[in-house]
Design a protein around this motif. Structure first.
Motif, PDB file in Angstrom:
ATOM      1  N   ALA A  46      -9.062  14.375   2.265  1.00 46.55           N
ATOM      2  CA  ALA A  46      -8.338  15.540   2.804  1.00 46.55           C
ATOM      3  C   ALA A  46      -8.622  16.779   1.950  1.00 46.55           C
ATOM      4  CB  ALA A  46      -6.843  15.240   2.856  1.00 46.55           C
ATOM      5  N   LEU A  47      -8.731  16.548   0.645  1.00 45.99           N
ATOM      6  CA  LEU A  47      -8.976  17.659  -0.288  1.00 45.99           C
ATOM      7  C   LEU A  47     -10.405  18.174  -0.168  1.00 45.99           C
ATOM      8  CD1 LEU A  47      -7.095  18.870  -2.480  1.00 45.99           C
ATOM      9  CD2 LEU A  47      -8.162  17.306  -4.124  1.00 45.99           C
ATOM     10  N   HIS A  48     -11.339  17.254   0.034  1.00 48.73           N
ATOM     11  CA  HIS A  48     -12.770  17.602   0.115  1.00 48.73           C
ATOM     12  C   HIS A  48     -13.359  16.992   1.385  1.00 48.73           C
ATOM     13  CE1 HIS A  48     -12.885  19.179  -3.969  1.00 48.73           C
ATOM     14  NE2 HIS A  48     -12.249  18.103  -4.386  1.00 48.73           N
ATOM     15  N   PRO A  49     -13.197  17.661   2.519  1.00 46.57           N
ATOM     16  CA  PRO A  49     -13.648  17.059   3.785  1.00 46.57           C
ATOM     17  C   PRO A  49     -15.171  16.880   3.882  1.00 46.57           C
ATOM     18  CG  PRO A  49     -12.151  18.917   4.168  1.00 46.57           C
ATOM     19  CD  PRO A  49     -12.500  18.937   2.712  1.00 46.57           C
ATOM     20  N   GLU A  50     -15.914  17.630   3.070  1.00 44.78           N
ATOM     21  CA  GLU A  50     -17.391  17.534   3.141  1.00 44.78           C
ATOM     22  C   GLU A  50     -17.973  17.079   1.809  1.00 44.78           C
ATOM     23  OE1 GLU A  50     -19.010  17.779   5.896  1.00 44.78           O
ATOM     24  OE2 GLU A  50     -17.337  18.495   7.080  1.00 44.78           O
ATOM     25  N   PRO A  51     -19.001  16.261   1.780  1.00 51.41           N
ATOM     26  CA  PRO A  51     -19.603  15.602   2.936  1.00 51.41           C
ATOM     27  C   PRO A  51     -18.636  14.570   3.526  1.00 51.41           C
ATOM     28  CG  PRO A  51     -20.484  14.675   0.897  1.00 51.41           C
ATOM     29  CD  PRO A  51     -19.616  15.825   0.508  1.00 51.41           C
ATOM     30  N   ASN A  52     -18.572  14.553   4.832  1.00 49.91           N
ATOM     31  CA  ASN A  52     -17.599  13.690   5.510  1.00 49.91           C
ATOM     32  C   ASN A  52     -17.950  12.209   5.355  1.00 49.91           C
ATOM     33  OD1 ASN A  52     -17.257  12.039   8.223  1.00 49.91           O
ATOM     34  ND2 ASN A  52     -15.483  13.361   7.963  1.00 49.91           N
ATOM     35  N   LEU A  53     -16.994  11.432   4.839  1.00 45.22           N
ATOM     36  CA  LEU A  53     -17.218   9.979   4.731  1.00 45.22           C
ATOM     37  C   LEU A  53     -16.201   9.176   5.536  1.00 45.22           C
ATOM     38  CD1 LEU A  53     -18.300   9.422   0.998  1.00 45.22           C
ATOM     39  CD2 LEU A  53     -19.723   9.526   3.043  1.00 45.22           C
ATOM     40  N   VAL A  54     -15.220   9.881   6.110  1.00 43.91           N
ATOM     41  CA  VAL A  54     -14.271   9.223   7.011  1.00 43.91           C
ATOM     42  C   VAL A  54     -14.400   9.940   8.350  1.00 43.91           C
ATOM     43  CG1 VAL A  54     -11.860   8.629   7.451  1.00 43.91           C
ATOM     44  CG2 VAL A  54     -12.709   8.677   5.087  1.00 43.91           C
ATOM     45  N   PRO A  55     -15.085   9.324   9.302  1.00 39.57           N
ATOM     46  CA  PRO A  55     -15.369  10.014  10.574  1.00 39.57           C
ATOM     47  C   PRO A  55     -14.119  10.574  11.227  1.00 39.57           C
ATOM     48  CG  PRO A  55     -16.560   7.930  10.450  1.00 39.57           C
ATOM     49  CD  PRO A  55     -15.660   7.985   9.253  1.00 39.57           C
ATOM     50  N   THR A  56     -14.302  11.653  11.991  1.00 36.82           N
ATOM     51  CA  THR A  56     -13.159  12.275  12.656  1.00 36.82           C
ATOM     52  C   THR A  56     -13.040  11.836  14.123  1.00 36.82           C
ATOM     53  OG1 THR A  56     -14.558  14.182  13.092  1.00 36.82           O
ATOM     54  CG2 THR A  56     -13.125  14.320  11.181  1.00 36.82           C
ATOM     55  N   ALA A  57     -14.147  11.361  14.726  1.00 34.73           N
ATOM     56  CA  ALA A  57     -14.067  10.879  16.113  1.00 34.73           C
ATOM     57  C   ALA A  57     -13.136   9.661  16.137  1.00 34.73           C
ATOM     58  CB  ALA A  57     -15.456  10.515  16.624  1.00 34.73           C
ATOM     59  N   PRO A  58     -12.226   9.608  17.112  1.00 34.66           N
ATOM     60  CA  PRO A  58     -11.167   8.589  17.091  1.00 34.66           C
ATOM     61  C   PRO A  58     -11.657   7.150  16.906  1.00 34.66           C
ATOM     62  CG  PRO A  58     -10.703  10.206  18.787  1.00 34.66           C
ATOM     63  CD  PRO A  58     -12.058  10.555  18.231  1.00 34.66           C
ATOM     64  N   LYS A  59     -12.646   6.718  17.695  1.00 37.47           N
ATOM     65  CA  LYS A  59     -13.076   5.309  17.600  1.00 37.47           C
ATOM     66  C   LYS A  59     -13.761   5.043  16.268  1.00 37.47           C
ATOM     67  CE  LYS A  59     -13.441   4.789  22.566  1.00 37.47           C
ATOM     68  NZ  LYS A  59     -14.318   4.950  23.719  1.00 37.47           N
ATOM     69  N   ALA A  60     -14.594   5.993  15.844  1.00 42.13           N
ATOM     70  CA  ALA A  60     -15.313   5.811  14.575  1.00 42.13           C
ATOM     71  C   ALA A  60     -14.333   5.798  13.404  1.00 42.13           C
ATOM     72  CB  ALA A  60     -16.355   6.913  14.399  1.00 42.13           C
ATOM     73  N   ARG A  61     -13.310   6.652  13.482  1.00 45.03           N
ATOM     74  CA  ARG A  61     -12.320   6.663  12.397  1.00 45.03           C
ATOM     75  C   ARG A  61     -11.580   5.324  12.363  1.00 45.03           C
ATOM     76  NH1 ARG A  61      -8.245  11.232  10.323  1.00 45.03           N
ATOM     77  NH2 ARG A  61     -10.259  12.022   9.731  1.00 45.03           N
ATOM     78  N   ALA A  62     -11.166   4.849  13.538  1.00 45.84           N
ATOM     79  CA  ALA A  62     -10.433   3.574  13.583  1.00 45.84           C
ATOM     80  C   ALA A  62     -11.296   2.434  13.039  1.00 45.84           C
ATOM     81  CB  ALA A  62      -9.986   3.278  15.014  1.00 45.84           C
ATOM     82  N   ARG A  63     -12.578   2.442  13.385  1.00 46.76           N
ATOM     83  CA  ARG A  63     -13.456   1.362  12.905  1.00 46.76           C
ATOM     84  C   ARG A  63     -13.657   1.462  11.393  1.00 46.76           C
ATOM     85  NH1 ARG A  63     -15.779  -2.117  15.823  1.00 46.76           N
ATOM     86  NH2 ARG A  63     -17.780  -2.346  14.770  1.00 46.76           N
ATOM     87  N   THR A  64     -13.694   2.672  10.882  1.00 49.16           N
ATOM     88  CA  THR A  64     -13.826   2.844   9.426  1.00 49.16           C
ATOM     89  C   THR A  64     -12.594   2.277   8.716  1.00 49.16           C
ATOM     90  OG1 THR A  64     -15.188   4.801   9.765  1.00 49.16           O
ATOM     91  CG2 THR A  64     -14.184   4.557   7.588  1.00 49.16           C
ATOM     92  N   VAL A  65     -11.420   2.613   9.244  1.00 45.71           N
ATOM     93  CA  VAL A  65     -10.171   2.091   8.655  1.00 45.71           C
ATOM     94  C   VAL A  65     -10.167   0.566   8.747  1.00 45.71           C
ATOM     95  CG1 VAL A  65      -7.657   2.013   8.911  1.00 45.71           C
ATOM     96  CG2 VAL A  65      -8.862   4.191   9.156  1.00 45.71           C
TER      97      VAL A  65
END
Ligand code: GSH
Length: 212
Positions: free
Chosen positions: A71-90
């Motif tokens: 949240a503090l450093h959104p870039e480079p992004n390592l937790v995808p923001t697209a809903p399905k990709a984020r859920a799969r990452t979690v």
């Protein structure tokens, strides 16, 4: 920013590797299991590693720490923001922290941590049982779901890859690596991840500690 713990822990290593991939400077303050260090306990009230401190903000739990840093450093992004990709990452982080670490942790704790760091014999039967029964399905699962790209989510490096690669370092320390014949995608994935400087640096340091 201070991380309290030891990189021998898969949870601590996950945070350190994530920080390295993000380009975030994290200072590791060595803290062992059962430490009564007041700063550490202020960050981690139940004494689990990692603990974390940034100025006047302190928190524990590798997932919470990574959520804060992302949240503090959104870039480079390592937790995808697209809903399905984020859920799969979690999900992959959760799989690594629970299913994979439960299997690998029983092996590593009883064969290494108990005799080497706690001065007592480990439960070797429990370690053998985890290697025979709990570990194989955990490995089979990743082999099945790993895309041809070699990245777990969005065909690029994400927290999912870092989280899953971390417990494999503990397995590496006890001589367990995925079989390239039975698990070719997983074997290549683990080798590729552990060769990245974000992991290789810690693996080399840990090998020295474990060789003492
Ligand atoms: N969910 C926590 C788990 C942390 C954890 O269990 N760490 C272990 C070391 S690998 C620990 O501190 N164990 C000592 C204890 O449970 O008292 C995280 O992701 O940080």
């Amino acid at each position: 920013m201070i991380v309290y713990g030891s990189s021998i822990s898969p949870f601590v290593r996950k945070v350190l590797a994530y920080g390295a991939e993000k380009g975030i400077a994290l200072e590791l303050k060595q803290v062992g299991l059962g430490s009564k260090d007041p700063d550490f306990l202020a960050a981690s009230p139940f004494g689990k590693i990692p603990g974390f401190k940034h100025d006047d903000f302190a928190i524990s739990d590798s997932t919470a720490i990574v959520a804060y840093l992302e949240a503090l450093h959104p870039e480079p992004n390592l937790v995808p923001t697209a809903p399905k990709a984020r859920a799969r990452t979690v999900w992959f982080e959760e799989y690594a922290d629970t299913i994979l670490t439960a299997a690998g942790g029983a092996i590593f704790f009883n064969r290494v941590v108990a005799p080497k760091f706690l001065g007592r014999e480990g439960d070797l039967a429990a370690a053998d049982k985890a290697e025979k029964e709990a570990l194989p399905p955990a490995l089979d699962y990743i082999e099945t779901v790993l895309p041809a790209s070699g990245w777990l989510v969005e065909d690029r490096l994400t927290l999912a890859d870092i989280a899953v690669a971390s417990p494999f370092v503990n397995l590496l320390h006890v001589g367990i690596t995925p079989d390239a014949v039975t698990h070719p995608k997983l074997a290549a994935f683990v080798e590729k991840m552990h060769a990245r400087p974000s992991f290789a640096t810690w693996i080399a340091k840990e090998k020295k500690v474990l060789a003492r």
